[in-house]
Design a protein around this motif. Structure first.
Motif, PDB file in Angstrom:
ATOM      1  N   LEU A  96       0.687  -0.918  -0.288  1.00  0.00           N
ATOM      2  CA  LEU A  96      -0.403  -0.114   0.100  1.00  0.00           C
ATOM      3  C   LEU A  96       0.944   0.880   0.051  1.00  0.00           C
ATOM      4  O   LEU A  96       0.432   2.426  -0.368  1.00  0.00           O
ATOM      5  N   ALA A  97       1.921   1.314   0.263  1.00  0.00           N
ATOM      6  CA  ALA A  97       3.295   2.440   0.489  1.00  0.00           C
ATOM      7  C   ALA A  97       4.024   2.374  -0.899  1.00  0.00           C
ATOM      8  O   ALA A  97       4.087   3.410  -1.068  1.00  0.00           O
ATOM      9  N   HIS A  98       4.107   1.698  -1.529  1.00  0.00           N
ATOM     10  CA  HIS A  98       4.776   1.369  -2.784  1.00  0.00           C
ATOM     11  C   HIS A  98       4.820   2.531  -3.245  1.00  0.00           C
ATOM     12  O   HIS A  98       5.930   2.944  -4.509  1.00  0.00           O
ATOM     13  N   ASP A  99       3.645   3.177  -4.054  1.00  0.00           N
ATOM     14  CA  ASP A  99       3.449   4.449  -4.822  1.00  0.00           C
ATOM     15  C   ASP A  99       2.974   5.883  -3.862  1.00  0.00           C
ATOM     16  O   ASP A  99       3.056   6.383  -4.896  1.00  0.00           O
ATOM     17  N   LEU A 100       3.546   5.984  -2.484  1.00  0.00           N
ATOM     18  CA  LEU A 100       2.766   7.177  -2.086  1.00  0.00           C
ATOM     19  C   LEU A 100       3.942   8.395  -2.822  1.00  0.00           C
ATOM     20  O   LEU A 100       3.455   9.711  -2.547  1.00  0.00           O
ATOM     21  N   ILE A 157      12.110   2.540   0.853  1.00  0.00           N
ATOM     22  CA  ILE A 157      13.682   2.330   0.113  1.00  0.00           C
ATOM     23  C   ILE A 157      14.342   1.441  -0.793  1.00  0.00           C
ATOM     24  O   ILE A 157      14.356   1.902  -2.082  1.00  0.00           O
ATOM     25  N   LYS A 158      13.783   0.377  -0.536  1.00  0.00           N
ATOM     26  CA  LYS A 158      14.851  -0.717  -1.353  1.00  0.00           C
ATOM     27  C   LYS A 158      13.675  -1.296  -2.236  1.00  0.00           C
ATOM     28  O   LYS A 158      13.971  -2.358  -2.741  1.00  0.00           O
ATOM     29  N   HIS A 159      12.783  -0.913  -2.085  1.00  0.00           N
ATOM     30  CA  HIS A 159      11.556  -1.318  -3.657  1.00  0.00           C
ATOM     31  C   HIS A 159      12.139  -0.626  -4.508  1.00  0.00           C
ATOM     32  O   HIS A 159      12.672   0.074  -5.468  1.00  0.00           O
ATOM     33  N   SER A 160      12.019  -2.902  -6.225  1.00  0.00           N
ATOM     34  CA  SER A 160      12.992  -1.815  -7.343  1.00  0.00           C
ATOM     35  C   SER A 160      12.047  -2.689  -8.222  1.00  0.00           C
ATOM     36  O   SER A 160      11.043  -3.761  -7.317  1.00  0.00           O
ATOM     37  N   SER A 161      11.766  -2.032  -9.034  1.00  0.00           N
ATOM     38  CA  SER A 161      11.024  -3.028 -10.128  1.00  0.00           C
ATOM     39  C   SER A 161      12.408  -2.479 -11.756  1.00  0.00           C
ATOM     40  O   SER A 161      12.525  -1.440 -11.647  1.00  0.00           O
ATOM     41  N   GLU A 162      11.706  -2.707 -12.559  1.00  0.00           N
ATOM     42  CA  GLU A 162      11.428  -2.367 -14.185  1.00  0.00           C
ATOM     43  C   GLU A 162      12.163  -1.195 -14.363  1.00  0.00           C
ATOM     44  O   GLU A 162      12.641  -0.289 -14.911  1.00  0.00           O
ATOM     45  N   PHE A 163      10.568  -0.712 -13.298  1.00  0.00           N
ATOM     46  CA  PHE A 163      10.862   1.142 -13.942  1.00  0.00           C
ATOM     47  C   PHE A 163      11.153   2.565 -12.321  1.00  0.00           C
ATOM     48  O   PHE A 163      10.874   3.203 -12.175  1.00  0.00           O
ATOM     49  N   ASP A 164      11.740   0.717 -11.656  1.00  0.00           N
ATOM     50  CA  ASP A 164      12.064   2.061  -9.786  1.00  0.00           C
ATOM     51  C   ASP A 164      13.762   1.448  -9.974  1.00  0.00           C
ATOM     52  O   ASP A 164      14.460   0.203 -10.267  1.00  0.00           O
ATOM     53  N   HIS A 165      14.169   2.730  -9.631  1.00  0.00           N
ATOM     54  CA  HIS A 165      15.670   2.570  -9.664  1.00  0.00           C
ATOM     55  C   HIS A 165      15.995   3.174  -8.614  1.00  0.00           C
ATOM     56  O   HIS A 165      16.326   4.316  -8.172  1.00  0.00           O
ATOM     57  N   PRO A 166      15.654   2.651  -7.758  1.00  0.00           N
ATOM     58  CA  PRO A 166      16.761   3.349  -6.385  1.00  0.00           C
ATOM     59  C   PRO A 166      17.266   3.520  -5.315  1.00  0.00           C
ATOM     60  O   PRO A 166      18.203   2.288  -6.170  1.00  0.00           O
ATOM     61  N   ASP A 167      17.748   4.304  -4.687  1.00  0.00           N
ATOM     62  CA  ASP A 167      19.594   4.989  -4.690  1.00  0.00           C
ATOM     63  C   ASP A 167      19.343   5.110  -3.569  1.00  0.00           C
ATOM     64  O   ASP A 167      18.634   6.223  -2.556  1.00  0.00           O
ATOM     65  N   ALA A 168      19.806   4.012  -2.427  1.00  0.00           N
ATOM     66  CA  ALA A 168      19.882   3.908  -1.319  1.00  0.00           C
ATOM     67  C   ALA A 168      20.914   4.796  -0.636  1.00  0.00           C
ATOM     68  O   ALA A 168      21.213   4.118   0.631  1.00  0.00           O
ATOM     69  N   SER A 169      21.560   5.306  -1.375  1.00  0.00           N
ATOM     70  CA  SER A 169      23.330   5.312  -1.047  1.00  0.00           C
ATOM     71  C   SER A 169      22.629   6.760  -0.112  1.00  0.00           C
ATOM     72  O   SER A 169      23.917   6.878   0.897  1.00  0.00           O
ATOM     73  N   ASP A 170      22.364   7.485  -0.053  1.00  0.00           N
ATOM     74  CA  ASP A 170      21.398   8.763   0.648  1.00  0.00           C
ATOM     75  C   ASP A 170      20.824   8.385   1.881  1.00  0.00           C
ATOM     76  O   ASP A 170      20.294   8.662   2.583  1.00  0.00           O
ATOM     77  N   ALA A 184       9.386  -7.755   2.107  1.00  0.00           N
ATOM     78  CA  ALA A 184       9.477  -6.296   1.119  1.00  0.00           C
ATOM     79  C   ALA A 184      10.192  -7.481  -0.426  1.00  0.00           C
ATOM     80  O   ALA A 184       9.828  -6.063  -1.641  1.00  0.00           O
ATOM     81  N   GLN A 185      11.107  -8.012  -0.499  1.00  0.00           N
ATOM     82  CA  GLN A 185      11.267  -8.405  -1.954  1.00  0.00           C
ATOM     83  C   GLN A 185      10.068  -8.703  -2.587  1.00  0.00           C
ATOM     84  O   GLN A 185      10.563  -8.656  -3.905  1.00  0.00           O
ATOM     85  N   LEU A 186       8.764  -9.697  -1.927  1.00  0.00           N
ATOM     86  CA  LEU A 186       7.954  -9.925  -2.853  1.00  0.00           C
ATOM     87  C   LEU A 186       7.624  -9.088  -3.536  1.00  0.00           C
ATOM     88  O   LEU A 186       6.533  -9.234  -4.572  1.00  0.00           O
ATOM     89  N   ILE A 187       7.561  -7.102  -3.308  1.00  0.00           N
ATOM     90  CA  ILE A 187       6.748  -6.184  -3.329  1.00  0.00           C
ATOM     91  C   ILE A 187       7.494  -6.220  -5.081  1.00  0.00           C
ATOM     92  O   ILE A 187       6.309  -5.905  -5.847  1.00  0.00           O
ATOM     93  N   ASP A 188       8.556  -5.997  -4.987  1.00  0.00           N
ATOM     94  CA  ASP A 188       8.835  -5.711  -6.253  1.00  0.00           C
ATOM     95  C   ASP A 188       7.991  -6.701  -7.495  1.00  0.00           C
ATOM     96  O   ASP A 188       7.872  -6.047  -8.383  1.00  0.00           O
ATOM     97  N   LEU A 189       7.560  -8.466  -7.339  1.00  0.00           N
ATOM     98  CA  LEU A 189       7.378  -8.761  -8.302  1.00  0.00           C
ATOM     99  C   LEU A 189       5.355  -8.858  -8.205  1.00  0.00           C
ATOM    100  O   LEU A 189       5.160  -8.977  -9.403  1.00  0.00           O
ATOM    101  N   ALA A 190       4.985  -8.681  -7.024  1.00  0.00           N
ATOM    102  CA  ALA A 190       3.711  -8.623  -7.158  1.00  0.00           C
ATOM    103  C   ALA A 190       3.385  -6.744  -7.817  1.00  0.00           C
ATOM    104  O   ALA A 190       2.099  -6.811  -8.663  1.00  0.00           O
ATOM    105  N   ASP A 191       4.019  -6.173  -7.416  1.00  0.00           N
ATOM    106  CA  ASP A 191       4.236  -5.280  -8.588  1.00  0.00           C
ATOM    107  C   ASP A 191       3.678  -5.453 -10.046  1.00  0.00           C
ATOM    108  O   ASP A 191       2.672  -4.837 -10.837  1.00  0.00           O
ATOM    109  N   GLU A 192       4.322  -6.035 -10.483  1.00  0.00           N
ATOM    110  CA  GLU A 192       4.924  -5.958 -11.956  1.00  0.00           C
ATOM    111  C   GLU A 192       3.678  -7.082 -12.279  1.00  0.00           C
ATOM    112  O   GLU A 192       3.614  -7.068 -13.216  1.00  0.00           O
ATOM    113  N   ILE A 193       3.440  -8.391 -11.404  1.00  0.00           N
ATOM    114  CA  ILE A 193       2.503  -9.127 -11.940  1.00  0.00           C
ATOM    115  C   ILE A 193       0.731  -8.459 -11.942  1.00  0.00           C
ATOM    116  O   ILE A 193       0.388  -8.482 -13.284  1.00  0.00           O
TER     117      ILE A 193
END
Length: 377
Positions: A96-100, A157-170, A184-193
């Motif tokens: 629910l938070a991944h696109d806030l 902050i660690k969500h990633s997908s084809e369209f998301d390129h998070p930079d957690a360095s900061d 958290a890992q499964l959100i990436d592919l649930a988003d894609e599905i």
């Protein structure tokens, strides 16, 4: 109070690294359930109702928005978490938070703000989602943000997908060198599905793609054939709905089986072994990844770059650029509550926050108020 049958590698509320601020609670909900509830009730979540997924809100009431997309991701993700005996509350909170932090006008808005903010730290919507829950929401006494658990903020902050390129360095607080939780890992592919399948539905409904255009895509052909054998007398519209439904089911099944196999193969016995692993464990099988890649490539070329979608993209780029440049040159056009934040966060970042928080509708109305001479201000 969490479900007793959670796997030993699931994230547990009682083992959370906690919240940034101590606060008295009115009840004894588990930490991740409280996080989910706070996300649902925040203003940024409600605004997703009028933010673009692929089709701008005024193009029709049928099409997905960021809100309905987030709900579909949550439904898919929670089902996966249950089958893998993971923490469903944490999973749902992250879904629910991944696109806030998403902008108006979809990824076009994100790209434009990143370009305009290049000299001031850039813009990326996962970082903005984290900023929303850590700073921008103003609901609780004694602190800004939602004061979510560390694991929920880490997953954002660690969500990633084809369209998301998070930079957690900061965001060193969230230890970019370790893997996130399986939840958290499964959100990436649930988003894609979710987005692959609902974008097919929306694209067909809009007439931007046709059913015959999908012929030749292995995953679509196999699933469509299965539905024909199962329901030979279905009309075309119901056949499409059932094909999409079965597609989602096939992708979920493959993900669950592959992930469970990975967990066994790599000897994952606790959360620490998840975090220390060299790569993410939640995955599709190689063959399903190939088939799903076909589908993604088709959507990228035939739907996301359809000329009507491109026309709206060009308009959106102009709207956001003009709004940003106008606010920069005349910052006193912003409401007082934003002007008051200039000293702390910097003028450019505050303007970026204001635009990123807009719905499509609000951005269009603001454009009219600023640039159409007979529009009321």
């Amino acid at each position: 109070m969490e479900r007793k049958a959670l796997a030993p590698y699931a994230a547990l509320s009682k083992e959370s690294l906690g919240r940034r601020f101590d606060e008295p609670f009115k009840d004894s909900r588990p930490a991740f359930e409280r996080d989910r509830d706070r996300i649902i009730h925040c203003a940024a979540f409600r605004r997703l109702e009028y933010k673009t997924q692929v089709f701008v809100n005024h193009e029709g009431d049928y099409y997905r928005t960021r809100l309905t997309h987030s709900l579909e991701v949550a439904q898919i993700a929670r089902g996966i978490a249950r089958r893998l005996s993971l923490n469903e509350d944490l999973t749902e909170a992250l879904a629910l938070a991944h696109d806030l932090g998403h902008t108006p006008f979809g990824h076009t808005g994100e790209d434009v703000l990143n370009r305009l903010m290049a000299e001031f730290g850039g813009f990326e919507h996962n970082r903005q989602s984290l900023r929303v829950v850590e700073e921008l929401e103003e609901r609780y006494p004694g602190f800004n943000g939602l004061n979510l658990s560390w694991e929920t903020r880490e997953g954002i902050i660690k969500h990633s997908s084809e369209f998301d390129h998070p930079d957690a360095s900061d965001a060193a607080e969230y230890r970019p060198e370790i893997q996130p939780t399986l939840e958290a890992q499964l959100i990436d592919l649930a988003d894609e599905i979710a987005y692959n399948n609902h974008d097919i539905d929306d694209g067909l409904k809009a007439g931007h793609i046709r059913q015959e255009d999908l012929v030749g895509l292995d995953l679509w052909d196999e699933t469509s054939r299965l539905v024909s054998e199962k329901f030979p007398l279905l009309d075309q519209e119901r056949h499409i709905y059932q094909t999409i439904s079965h597609l989602i089911g096939a992708l979920i099944e493959d993900l669950v089986v592959t992930t469970a196999s990975n967990i066994t193969l790599h000897g994952i016995t606790d959360l620490e072994s998840v975090r220390r692993h060299s790569s993410r464990l939640v995955a599709f099988s190689p063959e399903m990844k190939r088939k799903n890649g076909q589908l993604k490539s088709f959507l990228f070329h035939r739907l996301y770059h359809h000329y009507k979608v491109e026309r709206m993209r060009v308009k959106a780029e102009r709207f956001i650029t003009l709004l940003f440049e106008t606010y920069i040159s005349s910052p006193f056009l912003l409401p007082f509550n934003y002007q008051n934040k200039f000293e702390k966060a910097g003028r450019e970042r505050v303007i970026c926050d204001h635009i990123a928080g807009m719905t499509d509708r609000y951005a269009l109305d603001e454009y009219k108020r600023l640039f159409e001479p007979y529009e009321r201000v």
